[in-house]
Design a protein around this motif. Structure first.
Motif, PDB file in Angstrom:
ATOM      1  N   GLN A 208       6.449  -0.855  -9.885  1.00  0.00           N
ATOM      2  CA  GLN A 208       7.683  -1.776  -8.807  1.00  0.00           C
ATOM      3  C   GLN A 208       8.486  -0.921  -8.282  1.00  0.00           C
ATOM      4  O   GLN A 208       8.857  -1.544  -6.523  1.00  0.00           O
ATOM      5  N   ARG A 209       9.169  -0.992  -8.821  1.00  0.00           N
ATOM      6  CA  ARG A 209      10.844  -0.557  -8.624  1.00  0.00           C
ATOM      7  C   ARG A 209      10.610   0.433  -7.389  1.00  0.00           C
ATOM      8  O   ARG A 209      11.732   0.748  -6.198  1.00  0.00           O
ATOM      9  N   TYR A 210       9.865   1.987  -7.613  1.00  0.00           N
ATOM     10  CA  TYR A 210      10.009   2.244  -7.141  1.00  0.00           C
ATOM     11  C   TYR A 210       9.205   2.414  -5.869  1.00  0.00           C
ATOM     12  O   TYR A 210       9.288   2.809  -4.348  1.00  0.00           O
ATOM     13  N   LEU A 211       7.836   1.738  -6.003  1.00  0.00           N
ATOM     14  CA  LEU A 211       7.064   1.593  -4.457  1.00  0.00           C
ATOM     15  C   LEU A 211       8.074   0.355  -3.424  1.00  0.00           C
ATOM     16  O   LEU A 211       7.788   0.443  -2.550  1.00  0.00           O
ATOM     17  N   THR A 212       8.731  -0.655  -4.769  1.00  0.00           N
ATOM     18  CA  THR A 212       9.360  -1.507  -2.958  1.00  0.00           C
ATOM     19  C   THR A 212      10.924  -0.700  -1.985  1.00  0.00           C
ATOM     20  O   THR A 212      10.630  -1.229  -1.551  1.00  0.00           O
ATOM     21  N   ALA A 213      11.678  -0.194  -2.994  1.00  0.00           N
ATOM     22  CA  ALA A 213      12.424   1.207  -3.161  1.00  0.00           C
ATOM     23  C   ALA A 213      11.742   1.418  -1.566  1.00  0.00           C
ATOM     24  O   ALA A 213      12.817   1.577  -0.736  1.00  0.00           O
ATOM     25  N   LEU A 214      10.800   2.203  -1.620  1.00  0.00           N
ATOM     26  CA  LEU A 214      10.174   3.288  -0.308  1.00  0.00           C
ATOM     27  C   LEU A 214       9.929   2.012   0.618  1.00  0.00           C
ATOM     28  O   LEU A 214      10.171   2.832   1.967  1.00  0.00           O
TER      29      LEU A 214
ATOM     30  N   ALA B  77      11.607   2.675   4.227  1.00  0.00           N
ATOM     31  CA  ALA B  77      10.160   3.402   5.481  1.00  0.00           C
ATOM     32  C   ALA B  77      10.725   2.276   6.475  1.00  0.00           C
ATOM     33  O   ALA B  77      10.610   1.167   6.354  1.00  0.00           O
ATOM     34  N   PRO B  78      10.135   2.673   8.137  1.00  0.00           N
ATOM     35  CA  PRO B  78       9.664   2.678   8.975  1.00  0.00           C
ATOM     36  C   PRO B  78       8.807   1.544   9.144  1.00  0.00           C
ATOM     37  O   PRO B  78       8.451   1.781  10.094  1.00  0.00           O
ATOM     38  N   LEU B  79       7.940   1.093   8.223  1.00  0.00           N
ATOM     39  CA  LEU B  79       7.067   0.838   7.784  1.00  0.00           C
ATOM     40  C   LEU B  79       6.713  -1.102   7.256  1.00  0.00           C
ATOM     41  O   LEU B  79       7.233  -1.407   6.111  1.00  0.00           O
ATOM     42  N   SER B  80       6.458  -1.710   8.307  1.00  0.00           N
ATOM     43  CA  SER B  80       6.010  -3.320   7.402  1.00  0.00           C
ATOM     44  C   SER B  80       5.192  -3.019   6.831  1.00  0.00           C
ATOM     45  O   SER B  80       4.228  -1.820   6.527  1.00  0.00           O
ATOM     46  N   THR B  81       4.627  -4.100   5.612  1.00  0.00           N
ATOM     47  CA  THR B  81       3.209  -3.995   4.504  1.00  0.00           C
ATOM     48  C   THR B  81       2.111  -3.819   5.097  1.00  0.00           C
ATOM     49  O   THR B  81       0.973  -2.957   5.287  1.00  0.00           O
ATOM     50  N   GLU B  82       2.313  -4.760   7.014  1.00  0.00           N
ATOM     51  CA  GLU B  82       1.133  -4.908   7.068  1.00  0.00           C
ATOM     52  C   GLU B  82       1.050  -3.135   8.082  1.00  0.00           C
ATOM     53  O   GLU B  82      -0.345  -2.950   7.919  1.00  0.00           O
ATOM     54  N   ASP B  83       1.625  -2.330   8.333  1.00  0.00           N
ATOM     55  CA  ASP B  83       1.736  -0.822   8.661  1.00  0.00           C
ATOM     56  C   ASP B  83       0.699   0.034   7.663  1.00  0.00           C
ATOM     57  O   ASP B  83       0.052   0.752   8.411  1.00  0.00           O
ATOM     58  N   VAL B  84       1.013  -0.305   6.731  1.00  0.00           N
ATOM     59  CA  VAL B  84       1.135   0.066   5.426  1.00  0.00           C
ATOM     60  C   VAL B  84      -0.541   0.306   5.436  1.00  0.00           C
ATOM     61  O   VAL B  84      -1.353   1.009   5.161  1.00  0.00           O
TER      62      VAL B  84
ATOM     63  N   LEU C  10      -0.446  -6.194 -10.532  1.00  0.00           N
ATOM     64  CA  LEU C  10      -1.095  -5.472 -11.079  1.00  0.00           C
ATOM     65  C   LEU C  10      -1.437  -4.130 -10.543  1.00  0.00           C
ATOM     66  O   LEU C  10      -0.327  -3.910  -9.717  1.00  0.00           O
ATOM     67  N   ILE C  11      -1.874  -3.541 -10.839  1.00  0.00           N
ATOM     68  CA  ILE C  11      -1.828  -1.863 -10.727  1.00  0.00           C
ATOM     69  C   ILE C  11      -3.434  -1.080 -10.929  1.00  0.00           C
ATOM     70  O   ILE C  11      -4.460  -1.371 -11.033  1.00  0.00           O
ATOM     71  N   ALA C  12      -2.782  -0.764  -9.248  1.00  0.00           N
ATOM     72  CA  ALA C  12      -3.989  -0.355  -8.455  1.00  0.00           C
ATOM     73  C   ALA C  12      -4.320   0.991  -9.270  1.00  0.00           C
ATOM     74  O   ALA C  12      -3.977   1.789 -10.024  1.00  0.00           O
ATOM     75  N   SER C  13      -5.745   1.567  -8.306  1.00  0.00           N
ATOM     76  CA  SER C  13      -6.438   2.912  -9.114  1.00  0.00           C
ATOM     77  C   SER C  13      -5.501   3.871  -8.778  1.00  0.00           C
ATOM     78  O   SER C  13      -4.414   4.024  -7.824  1.00  0.00           O
ATOM     79  N   TRP C  14      -5.017   4.677  -9.260  1.00  0.00           N
ATOM     80  CA  TRP C  14      -4.549   6.387  -8.425  1.00  0.00           C
ATOM     81  C   TRP C  14      -4.706   6.183  -7.557  1.00  0.00           C
ATOM     82  O   TRP C  14      -3.948   7.231  -6.919  1.00  0.00           O
ATOM     83  N   PRO C  15      -5.729   6.720  -7.012  1.00  0.00           N
ATOM     84  CA  PRO C  15      -6.174   7.673  -5.222  1.00  0.00           C
ATOM     85  C   PRO C  15      -5.856   5.846  -4.269  1.00  0.00           C
ATOM     86  O   PRO C  15      -4.587   7.144  -3.154  1.00  0.00           O
TER      87      PRO C  15
ATOM     88  N   LEU D  44      -0.480   5.269  -1.300  1.00  0.00           N
ATOM     89  CA  LEU D  44       0.594   3.859  -0.706  1.00  0.00           C
ATOM     90  C   LEU D  44       1.952   4.784  -1.167  1.00  0.00           C
ATOM     91  O   LEU D  44       2.723   4.742  -0.192  1.00  0.00           O
ATOM     92  N   THR D  45       2.513   5.390  -1.824  1.00  0.00           N
ATOM     93  CA  THR D  45       3.588   6.274  -2.232  1.00  0.00           C
ATOM     94  C   THR D  45       3.412   7.584  -1.348  1.00  0.00           C
ATOM     95  O   THR D  45       4.447   7.248  -0.674  1.00  0.00           O
ATOM     96  N   ASP D  46       2.456   8.138  -0.683  1.00  0.00           N
ATOM     97  CA  ASP D  46       2.112   9.876   0.323  1.00  0.00           C
ATOM     98  C   ASP D  46       2.781   8.710   1.778  1.00  0.00           C
ATOM     99  O   ASP D  46       3.457   9.361   2.163  1.00  0.00           O
ATOM    100  N   ILE D  47       2.237   7.775   1.676  1.00  0.00           N
ATOM    101  CA  ILE D  47       2.152   6.603   2.663  1.00  0.00           C
ATOM    102  C   ILE D  47       3.815   6.541   3.261  1.00  0.00           C
ATOM    103  O   ILE D  47       4.652   6.840   5.004  1.00  0.00           O
ATOM    104  N   LEU D  48       4.981   5.793   2.209  1.00  0.00           N
ATOM    105  CA  LEU D  48       5.442   5.861   2.141  1.00  0.00           C
ATOM    106  C   LEU D  48       7.297   6.629   2.042  1.00  0.00           C
ATOM    107  O   LEU D  48       8.036   6.088   2.141  1.00  0.00           O
ATOM    108  N   GLY D  49       6.806   7.837   2.257  1.00  0.00           N
ATOM    109  CA  GLY D  49       6.850   8.927   2.362  1.00  0.00           C
ATOM    110  C   GLY D  49       8.045   9.927   0.563  1.00  0.00           C
ATOM    111  O   GLY D  49       8.780  10.068  -0.038  1.00  0.00           O
ATOM    112  N   GLY D  50       7.225   9.484   0.173  1.00  0.00           N
ATOM    113  CA  GLY D  50       7.804   8.874  -2.124  1.00  0.00           C
ATOM    114  C   GLY D  50       6.990  10.425  -1.976  1.00  0.00           C
ATOM    115  O   GLY D  50       5.961  10.900  -1.272  1.00  0.00           O
TER     116      GLY D  50
END
Length: 284
Positions: free
Chosen positions: A123-129, A133-140, A159-164, A169-175
């Motif tokens: 959660q900390r990592y994805l939220t920080a990304l 990131a120049p993206l909103s949740t809707e953009d993602v 809740l934890i999403a599947s690995w794919p 999501l991490t890739d889209i956010l530049g992580g």
């Protein structure tokens, strides 16, 4: 048909896991859209081999005028063009790290101290990304072709999403998705706490968690931090792997802006692993 089958299985699995209603409803909407596209494509296939509108309307049990209006070549082309992709087919395995298959957006709920701690790291990592990131949740959500609710749940940590999905999501956010692999395996339950059987495995997991927290904190200068060698880019055999005692690890965690309770379960797992296999690098 494969997509419809996969969506149907996801919907059934979501009902079995009691996935939040909003996500299941979105999934049902996508399934309905896929069935609509299938019907339209099937009609066009029949037209291509010479079936008349009269024959098609009879099979569909609608009027000929209705069949023409619903499944004209122009209407079907527009319908298929507006259909968002839900697979990773546009990405090669080397880019995505996963095979080409429909994305599974069902969720698991972390259970147990270690799983919940790993979920908070994610959660900390994805939220920080997302914050940088120049993206909103809707953009993602649009880029991922997933419901906004699914994105929000994936970023929330409860809740934890599947690995794919997590990878995408991490890739889209530049992580860096692979940085999260161990944390995701632990949070999702794929890696059981007892699976950390050797001191090296437990230490690597703890180091990965600390690296993720370091990146989440904006990669602050670690020269004055006790465990700064953990963040060097050198190989495992070249870098210093010594981890400080718990007070030192706790100070490091706080310096990274995280609660010590996030790291303590991983530190404890490392200590337990070393108790049966003495390691000169274990701090006491």
């Amino acid at each position: 048909m494969a997509e419809i089958h996969a969506l149907g299985e996801e919907l059934l699995d979501g009902a079995r896991r009691q996935t939040p209603l909003g996500v299941r409803l979105k999934l049902a909407q996508v399934l309905h859209r896929e069935i609509t596209c299938y019907v339209a494509t099937a009609v066009q296939d029949e037209r291509a081999v010479g079936k008349t509108w009269d024959e098609i309307s009879a099979a569909a049990e609608v009027s000929e005028a209705s069949a023409r209006a619903s499944w004209s070549e122009t209407k079907v082309a527009a319908l298929l063009a507006a259909r968002p992709a839900r697979t990773l087919a546009s990405r090669s395995p080397s880019q995505s790290g996963v095979t080409e298959k429909p994305l599974d957006w069902t969720f698991t709920r972390p259970a147990g101290r270690l799983q919940r701690a790993a979920a908070r790291v994610l959660q900390r990592y994805l939220t920080a990304l997302l914050e940088t990131a120049p993206l909103s949740t809707e953009d993602v959500a649009r880029q991922a072709a997933l419901p906004t609710d699914a994105i929000t749940l994936s970023l929330g940590g409860e809740l934890i999403a599947s690995w794919p999905v997590t990878y995408m999501l991490t890739d889209i956010l530049g992580g860096e998705p692979q940085m999260l692999r161990r944390a995701w395996e632990t949070a999702s339950g794929e890696r059981e706490p007892g699976a950390l059987q050797t001191a090296e495995e437990a230490r690597s997991c703890l180091e990965d968690i600390l690296r993720v927290l370091h990146v989440s904190a904006g990669k602050p200068d670690t020269e004055s931090m006790t465990a700064s060698p953990l963040f060097t880019s050198a190989s495992t055999t070249e870098r210093v792997c010594r981890i400080p005692d718990w007070p030192g690890t706790e100070r490091l965690t706080v310096a990274l802006g995280a609660e010590s309770t996030i790291v303590r379960p991983f530190w404890d797992a490392w200590v337990r692993a070393t108790s049966s296999s003495p390691d000169p690098d274990v701090a006491t």
